[in-house]
Structure formats: C-alpha cells, structure tokens
Design a protein around this motif. Structure first.
Motif, PDB file in Angstrom:
ATOM      1  N   ASP A 277     -11.520  -6.470  12.638  1.00 52.80           N
ATOM      2  CA  ASP A 277     -10.145  -6.769  13.036  1.00 52.80           C
ATOM      3  C   ASP A 277      -9.152  -5.901  12.268  1.00 52.80           C
ATOM      4  O   ASP A 277      -8.145  -5.464  12.822  1.00 52.80           O
ATOM      5  CB  ASP A 277      -9.826  -8.248  12.801  1.00 52.80           C
ATOM      6  CG  ASP A 277     -10.556  -9.141  13.791  1.00 52.80           C
ATOM      7  OD1 ASP A 277     -10.634  -8.767  14.981  1.00 52.80           O
ATOM      8  OD2 ASP A 277     -11.046 -10.206  13.384  1.00 52.80           O
ATOM      9  N   LEU A 278      -9.455  -5.628  10.996  1.00 52.16           N
ATOM     10  CA  LEU A 278      -8.557  -4.804  10.181  1.00 52.16           C
ATOM     11  C   LEU A 278      -9.355  -4.197   9.040  1.00 52.16           C
ATOM     12  O   LEU A 278     -10.228  -4.862   8.473  1.00 52.16           O
ATOM     13  CB  LEU A 278      -7.431  -5.673   9.608  1.00 52.16           C
ATOM     14  CG  LEU A 278      -6.364  -4.977   8.771  1.00 52.16           C
ATOM     15  CD1 LEU A 278      -5.539  -4.017   9.623  1.00 52.16           C
ATOM     16  CD2 LEU A 278      -5.449  -6.016   8.135  1.00 52.16           C
TER      17      LEU A 278
ATOM     18  N   CYS B 285      -3.383   4.927   0.973  1.00 50.95           N
ATOM     19  CA  CYS B 285      -4.156   3.833   1.573  1.00 50.95           C
ATOM     20  C   CYS B 285      -3.499   3.435   2.888  1.00 50.95           C
ATOM     21  O   CYS B 285      -2.281   3.297   2.971  1.00 50.95           O
ATOM     22  CB  CYS B 285      -4.243   2.644   0.626  1.00 50.95           C
ATOM     23  SG  CYS B 285      -5.168   3.003  -0.874  1.00 50.95           S
ATOM     24  N   LYS B 286      -4.310   3.252   3.897  1.00 53.27           N
ATOM     25  CA  LYS B 286      -3.822   2.945   5.239  1.00 53.27           C
ATOM     26  C   LYS B 286      -4.510   1.706   5.790  1.00 53.27           C
ATOM     27  O   LYS B 286      -5.630   1.383   5.417  1.00 53.27           O
ATOM     28  CB  LYS B 286      -4.120   4.110   6.180  1.00 53.27           C
ATOM     29  CG  LYS B 286      -3.570   5.449   5.769  1.00 53.27           C
ATOM     30  CD  LYS B 286      -2.176   5.640   6.271  1.00 53.27           C
ATOM     31  CE  LYS B 286      -1.671   7.051   6.154  1.00 53.27           C
ATOM     32  NZ  LYS B 286      -1.402   7.570   4.870  1.00 53.27           N
ATOM     33  N   LEU B 287      -3.808   1.066   6.728  1.00 52.23           N
ATOM     34  CA  LEU B 287      -4.340  -0.078   7.460  1.00 52.23           C
ATOM     35  C   LEU B 287      -4.691   0.380   8.873  1.00 52.23           C
ATOM     36  O   LEU B 287      -3.890   1.076   9.503  1.00 52.23           O
ATOM     37  CB  LEU B 287      -3.292  -1.187   7.562  1.00 52.23           C
ATOM     38  CG  LEU B 287      -2.830  -1.774   6.249  1.00 52.23           C
ATOM     39  CD1 LEU B 287      -1.474  -2.438   6.417  1.00 52.23           C
ATOM     40  CD2 LEU B 287      -3.850  -2.772   5.767  1.00 52.23           C
ATOM     41  N   TYR B 288      -5.878  -0.005   9.343  1.00 52.63           N
ATOM     42  CA  TYR B 288      -6.284   0.331  10.693  1.00 52.63           C
ATOM     43  C   TYR B 288      -6.799  -0.930  11.381  1.00 52.63           C
ATOM     44  O   TYR B 288      -7.873  -1.424  11.041  1.00 52.63           O
ATOM     45  CB  TYR B 288      -7.393   1.386  10.685  1.00 52.63           C
ATOM     46  CG  TYR B 288      -6.945   2.750  10.209  1.00 52.63           C
ATOM     47  CD1 TYR B 288      -6.407   3.666  11.112  1.00 52.63           C
ATOM     48  CD2 TYR B 288      -7.081   3.121   8.880  1.00 52.63           C
ATOM     49  CE1 TYR B 288      -6.007   4.926  10.690  1.00 52.63           C
ATOM     50  CE2 TYR B 288      -6.678   4.373   8.455  1.00 52.63           C
ATOM     51  CZ  TYR B 288      -6.141   5.271   9.354  1.00 52.63           C
ATOM     52  OH  TYR B 288      -5.745   6.511   8.936  1.00 52.63           O
ATOM     53  N   PRO B 289      -6.042  -1.456  12.357  1.00 53.95           N
ATOM     54  CA  PRO B 289      -6.559  -2.598  13.116  1.00 53.95           C
ATOM     55  C   PRO B 289      -7.518  -2.129  14.212  1.00 53.95           C
ATOM     56  O   PRO B 289      -7.280  -1.109  14.863  1.00 53.95           O
ATOM     57  CB  PRO B 289      -5.302  -3.240  13.720  1.00 53.95           C
ATOM     58  CG  PRO B 289      -4.274  -2.158  13.739  1.00 53.95           C
ATOM     59  CD  PRO B 289      -4.651  -1.155  12.679  1.00 53.95           C
ATOM     60  N   GLU B 290      -8.612  -2.845  14.362  1.00 52.81           N
ATOM     61  CA  GLU B 290      -9.577  -2.641  15.454  1.00 52.81           C
ATOM     62  C   GLU B 290     -10.008  -1.190  15.616  1.00 52.81           C
ATOM     63  O   GLU B 290     -10.044  -0.663  16.715  1.00 52.81           O
ATOM     64  CB  GLU B 290      -9.034  -3.214  16.752  1.00 52.81           C
ATOM     65  CG  GLU B 290      -8.836  -4.717  16.651  1.00 52.81           C
ATOM     66  CD  GLU B 290      -8.613  -5.392  17.980  1.00 52.81           C
ATOM     67  OE1 GLU B 290      -8.898  -4.782  19.027  1.00 52.81           O
ATOM     68  OE2 GLU B 290      -8.176  -6.538  17.963  1.00 52.81           O
ATOM     69  N   LEU B 291     -10.378  -0.555  14.524  1.00 55.11           N
ATOM     70  CA  LEU B 291     -10.877   0.813  14.551  1.00 55.11           C
ATOM     71  C   LEU B 291     -12.407   0.779  14.525  1.00 55.11           C
ATOM     72  O   LEU B 291     -13.003   0.089  13.699  1.00 55.11           O
ATOM     73  CB  LEU B 291     -10.361   1.582  13.326  1.00 55.11           C
ATOM     74  CG  LEU B 291     -10.804   3.033  13.206  1.00 55.11           C
ATOM     75  CD1 LEU B 291     -10.174   3.881  14.322  1.00 55.11           C
ATOM     76  CD2 LEU B 291     -10.396   3.583  11.840  1.00 55.11           C
TER      77      LEU B 291
ATOM     78  N   LEU C  15       0.822  -1.203   0.000  1.00 55.62           N
ATOM     79  CA  LEU C  15       0.000   0.000   0.000  1.00 55.62           C
ATOM     80  C   LEU C  15       0.863   1.262   0.000  1.00 55.62           C
ATOM     81  O   LEU C  15       0.501   2.262  -0.619  1.00 55.62           O
ATOM     82  CB  LEU C  15      -0.964   0.003   1.184  1.00 55.62           C
ATOM     83  CG  LEU C  15      -2.062  -1.066   1.117  1.00 55.62           C
ATOM     84  CD1 LEU C  15      -2.904  -1.042   2.380  1.00 55.62           C
ATOM     85  CD2 LEU C  15      -2.936  -0.913  -0.117  1.00 55.62           C
ATOM     86  N   LYS C  16       2.019   1.216   0.680  1.00 57.59           N
ATOM     87  CA  LYS C  16       2.922   2.370   0.663  1.00 57.59           C
ATOM     88  C   LYS C  16       3.427   2.641  -0.743  1.00 57.59           C
ATOM     89  O   LYS C  16       3.520   3.781  -1.171  1.00 57.59           O
ATOM     90  CB  LYS C  16       4.105   2.129   1.597  1.00 57.59           C
ATOM     91  CG  LYS C  16       3.804   2.400   3.033  1.00 57.59           C
ATOM     92  CD  LYS C  16       5.028   2.190   3.885  1.00 57.59           C
ATOM     93  CE  LYS C  16       4.662   2.246   5.344  1.00 57.59           C
ATOM     94  NZ  LYS C  16       5.757   1.856   6.206  1.00 57.59           N
ATOM     95  N   SER C  17       3.764   1.587  -1.464  1.00 54.54           N
ATOM     96  CA  SER C  17       4.296   1.769  -2.817  1.00 54.54           C
ATOM     97  C   SER C  17       3.208   2.192  -3.804  1.00 54.54           C
ATOM     98  O   SER C  17       3.496   2.651  -4.894  1.00 54.54           O
ATOM     99  CB  SER C  17       4.982   0.493  -3.295  1.00 54.54           C
ATOM    100  OG  SER C  17       4.044  -0.538  -3.469  1.00 54.54           O
ATOM    101  N   CYS C  18       1.969   2.062  -3.403  1.00 57.75           N
ATOM    102  CA  CYS C  18       0.844   2.427  -4.263  1.00 57.75           C
ATOM    103  C   CYS C  18       0.703   3.939  -4.396  1.00 57.75           C
ATOM    104  O   CYS C  18       0.204   4.432  -5.386  1.00 57.75           O
ATOM    105  CB  CYS C  18      -0.437   1.826  -3.699  1.00 57.75           C
ATOM    106  SG  CYS C  18      -1.902   2.263  -4.602  1.00 57.75           S
ATOM    107  N   ASP C  19       1.143   4.669  -3.386  1.00 54.99           N
ATOM    108  CA  ASP C  19       1.107   6.128  -3.400  1.00 54.99           C
ATOM    109  C   ASP C  19      -0.315   6.691  -3.564  1.00 54.99           C
ATOM    110  O   ASP C  19      -0.531   7.675  -4.242  1.00 54.99           O
ATOM    111  CB  ASP C  19       2.024   6.671  -4.501  1.00 54.99           C
ATOM    112  CG  ASP C  19       2.315   8.153  -4.295  1.00 54.99           C
ATOM    113  OD1 ASP C  19       2.401   8.588  -3.139  1.00 54.99           O
ATOM    114  OD2 ASP C  19       2.422   8.868  -5.311  1.00 54.99           O
TER     115      ASP C  19
END
Length: 179
Positions: A82-83, A63-69, A56-60
């Motif tokens: 969970d994610l 996009c972010k990952l959020y666990p248990e939000l 996702l970082k290389s996608c520019d």
C-alpha cells in the motif's frame, strides 16, 4: 483431493507485466488483488502520506513515499504494498528493499498481509513493516532485528517513532490515522 502445487501453473515477471487488472505474483503464483479499497483504507494511506511527507522532506536524505508501487523481488515474485518509504528515486518499479512497508489490513487481505507478505518482507530484510487495521483502529509494527521481525509497536494511540538507517526520523500520530 487437492491439486498438488507441482501441477499448478507458475508465472514470471514477464507474464505479470502482460496481465490486465491488479495482481500480485508470489513465488510464481498469481494472486488477484481485491477491488478498489474502501474509503477508510484510502484515508489511512493518505494520512500516512501526510504525516510522513513533511518529515521526510525536512530530513534532506532524498527519502520518498510511493503508494502502490510494484516491487519486483525476483523473477517469480512481484508485490504491491500500500505504501513504501525508500531513500532514492524510483523511475519504474522498485527492485530493492525499501526502508518501510505499510499494508492496510482488511478482512480480505489479512491472511496475505499477516502471513505471506510478513514472511516475504522479513526474508527481504525490510527494516520496518507496518500493519494498519482501520476496522479496529490499531497499528502493529515489526522491526527487523538480527534477520527476524520483532514486534516494535502495537497500539491504538500514542506516537510511533521510527529511525531509518540513514538517520532520518519519522513520528506518526496513531489516533490521527483513524480520525
């Protein structure tokens, strides 16, 4: 005789924000979350994060990952996947549909994950819903097609490839999730 639903208490997001402990609120009904997940549950989520993070970082595309939000869906529904993957920064709570939702399924969460949340995520138009089963080392993925979830992937090995609507691509090695 069972108690009719009309006699059960109904809660809102304002009530939810005052509760202690871990809860989800689904259509006004409070659901206590299971105690802290077992190590294998946490390992699967960690592996998802590891595999997806660099891609996702290389996608520019931010996009972010959020666990248990907490995802506040409506005044009477708050879930805590969970994610999630979403292509924007979230300051407090998620208030819009993420790109991907991941739930790690255990015996105690199976019904809620496979039925109740399945229906909610489908209704909220989540593009990809991933169910990971550590006990049987299997992953099932549903993709939203014409407003309904369609099985996209179902297996114990191989690579799961997902293309997000913003052009980002993710490739997950299924065996590594459970190694």
């Amino acid at each position: 005789m069972g108690i009719e639903a009309k006699h059960l208490p109904r809660y809102t997001v304002d009530d939810y924000k005052q509760w202690e402990g871990d809860w989800e609120l689904i259509e006004g009904t409070a659901y206590a979350m299971a105690p802290s997940p077992f190590g294998r549950h946490q390992k699967v989520i960690s592996e998802f994060i590891i595999q997806l993070s660099n891609q996702l970082k290389s996608c520019d595309k931010n996009c972010k990952l959020y666990p248990e939000l907490d995802w506040i869906i409506s005044e009477d529904t708050v879930v805590r996947p969970d994610l999630i993957v979403i292509c924007k920064d979230i300051e407090e709570y998620l208030k819009e549909t993420p790109e991907i939702v991941v739930e790690v399924v255990s015996k105690s969460t199976a019904y809620k994950d496979e039925h109740i949340k399945f229906e909610i995520y489908e209704r909220e138009k989540v593009p990809f819903y991933i169910l990971a089963y550590p006990d049987i080392k299997k992953v099932r993925v549903f993709q939203l097609v014409n407003g309904k979830f369609d099985k996209y992937f179902d297996g114990e090995d191989g690579f799961l490839e997902i293309s997000l609507k913003n052009g980002c691509k993710a490739k997950i090695d299924i065996k590594e999730l459970f190694a």
